[in-house]
Design a protein around this motif. Sequence first.
Motif, PDB file in Angstrom:
ATOM      1  N   CYS A   1      -8.612   6.619  -9.617  1.00 54.88           N
ATOM      2  CA  CYS A   1      -9.600   7.684  -9.358  1.00 54.88           C
ATOM      3  C   CYS A   1      -9.437   8.872 -10.304  1.00 54.88           C
ATOM      4  O   CYS A   1     -10.314   9.750 -10.357  1.00 54.88           O
TER       5      CYS A   1
ATOM      6  N   TYR B   1     -13.403  -0.532  -2.453  1.00 53.77           N
ATOM      7  CA  TYR B   1     -13.347   0.546  -3.449  1.00 53.77           C
ATOM      8  C   TYR B   1     -14.758   0.893  -3.930  1.00 53.77           C
ATOM      9  O   TYR B   1     -15.062   2.048  -4.194  1.00 53.77           O
TER      10      TYR B   1
ATOM     11  N   SER C   1     -15.419   3.012  -7.253  1.00 57.80           N
ATOM     12  CA  SER C   1     -14.845   4.350  -7.039  1.00 57.80           C
ATOM     13  C   SER C   1     -15.526   5.140  -5.924  1.00 57.80           C
ATOM     14  O   SER C   1     -15.215   6.317  -5.717  1.00 57.80           O
TER      15      SER C   1
ATOM     16  N   CYS D   1     -13.068   6.740  -3.630  1.00 64.72           N
ATOM     17  CA  CYS D   1     -12.141   7.746  -4.144  1.00 64.72           C
ATOM     18  C   CYS D   1     -12.245   9.040  -3.342  1.00 64.72           C
ATOM     19  O   CYS D   1     -13.341   9.573  -3.115  1.00 64.72           O
TER      20      CYS D   1
ATOM     21  N   GLU E   1      -7.070   1.999  -6.906  1.00 68.40           N
ATOM     22  CA  GLU E   1      -7.710   0.717  -6.595  1.00 68.40           C
ATOM     23  C   GLU E   1      -6.668  -0.383  -6.584  1.00 68.40           C
ATOM     24  O   GLU E   1      -5.780  -0.412  -7.445  1.00 68.40           O
TER      25      GLU E   1
ATOM     26  N   ASN F   1     -14.182   6.948 -11.540  1.00 65.27           N
ATOM     27  CA  ASN F   1     -14.535   8.104 -10.715  1.00 65.27           C
ATOM     28  C   ASN F   1     -15.064   9.297 -11.491  1.00 65.27           C
ATOM     29  O   ASN F   1     -14.884  10.448 -11.069  1.00 65.27           O
TER      30      ASN F   1
END
Length: 320
Positions: A141, A159, A162, A165, A186, A274
Motif C-alpha cells: 500500500c 485486496y 489496493s 489499503c 497484499e 495504492n
Amino acid sequence: MNTPRQAARQRRHRRRLTLGAASALITAGVLACLVMVLPADRDGAAGAVADAPLASAQVNATAAGTTGTPTATAGPTGTATPAGSPTPTGAPTTTAARPSPTKTPRPRQKPAPAPQPGRLQSTAHQGVATAYEAGDGNGACLFGPSPDLMVAAMNTTDYQTSRACGAHVLVRASNGKSITVRITNECPLPCEPGQIDLSQQAFAQLADLVVGRIPITWSLVSPGTSEKISIRYKSGSSPHWCALQAIGHRNPVAGLEVRTAGGGWRKLERTSFNYFIAADGNGCGGAIRLTDIHGERLTIGALAVRPDVVQPTGVQFARR
C-alpha cells in the motif's frame, strides 16, 4: 454425206439429250433444297415443343408467388431461373415489405444490474490467519512505516487492487481472542480468499507463533480516531504527471477525483500500489474529492504538487 432428213433427226436427238440433262440438274437442285429445308423444319418443330415447358414454368412461377413455395421463377428473357440463383442484370426485383416501426414490438431492455458491495463491506468472512515478518509495517500500500505493528497483509482477492489499503479489520480467533489490524500489505498466492497474513506481533495476540495457522472470522470496522486524512503526491509527480494517495482515512477509499483545468471532476485510475494516477497532468495540483466505500464524499481544497510530502487536510470520514 447425210441427207437433210438425217440431219433433222440428229438435231432432235441432241435437243432431247440437252433437255434431259437440264431436267436432271433441276431435279438435283430441288432435292438439294429439300435436304437443306428439312433440318430447319425439324429445328422449328423442336422450338415449338420447347415452348410448352416454358409456359408451364411461367404458370408454376405464378403459383409460387401466391403459395410461397420456392419454385422456379421466370427471368427477364422468359427462361426459368432456379430458385436461389443470382438474378440476371436488369431483372426486376421485389423487396419484401418491412413492418412499420410503430407496429413492431420493441424488446424490453433489462435493467442494469445493481452494483454489488465490495467484499470488505460484507458483515463477516471465514478464513485463516497466518503470520509474516512485517518489518516497519510498510508494504504494497506504500503508506510508509507504521506507528504500530498491528498491521496485516490481505489476500489478493479481498485486496481488490489496493481497495483494502487502510481498512481496519477486526479478526476473531476460534479461541475467543480478537484484535484489530490495519491493512498495509497484499498477500499473494498461495494466500487464498478469506486469508489474512498478520504481522507476527498481531498473530501473537491470538495464538502462539509456533501454531502458524489458525481459523478465524474477520469483518470491516470503522474505528474511533482523532487523526485526519492527509494527501501525498508520489515521487516524480509534477504538473505534467502525478500520482497521489490518501493516508490516515478511517474507512477504505473507494475513489479519488481531481478538479480539472476545465472545472470538472475527473476520476483517477487506481493502481495496485495504492496511488491514483493522472498520466497527462490534468488536475494535478487542483482540488481533490475522496469517496469511501460507504459512499461518503469529502472535498479537499487545492494542494500544491509536492512529491513525498504528507499534506494534512483537516477532514475525516464519519464513523460507521
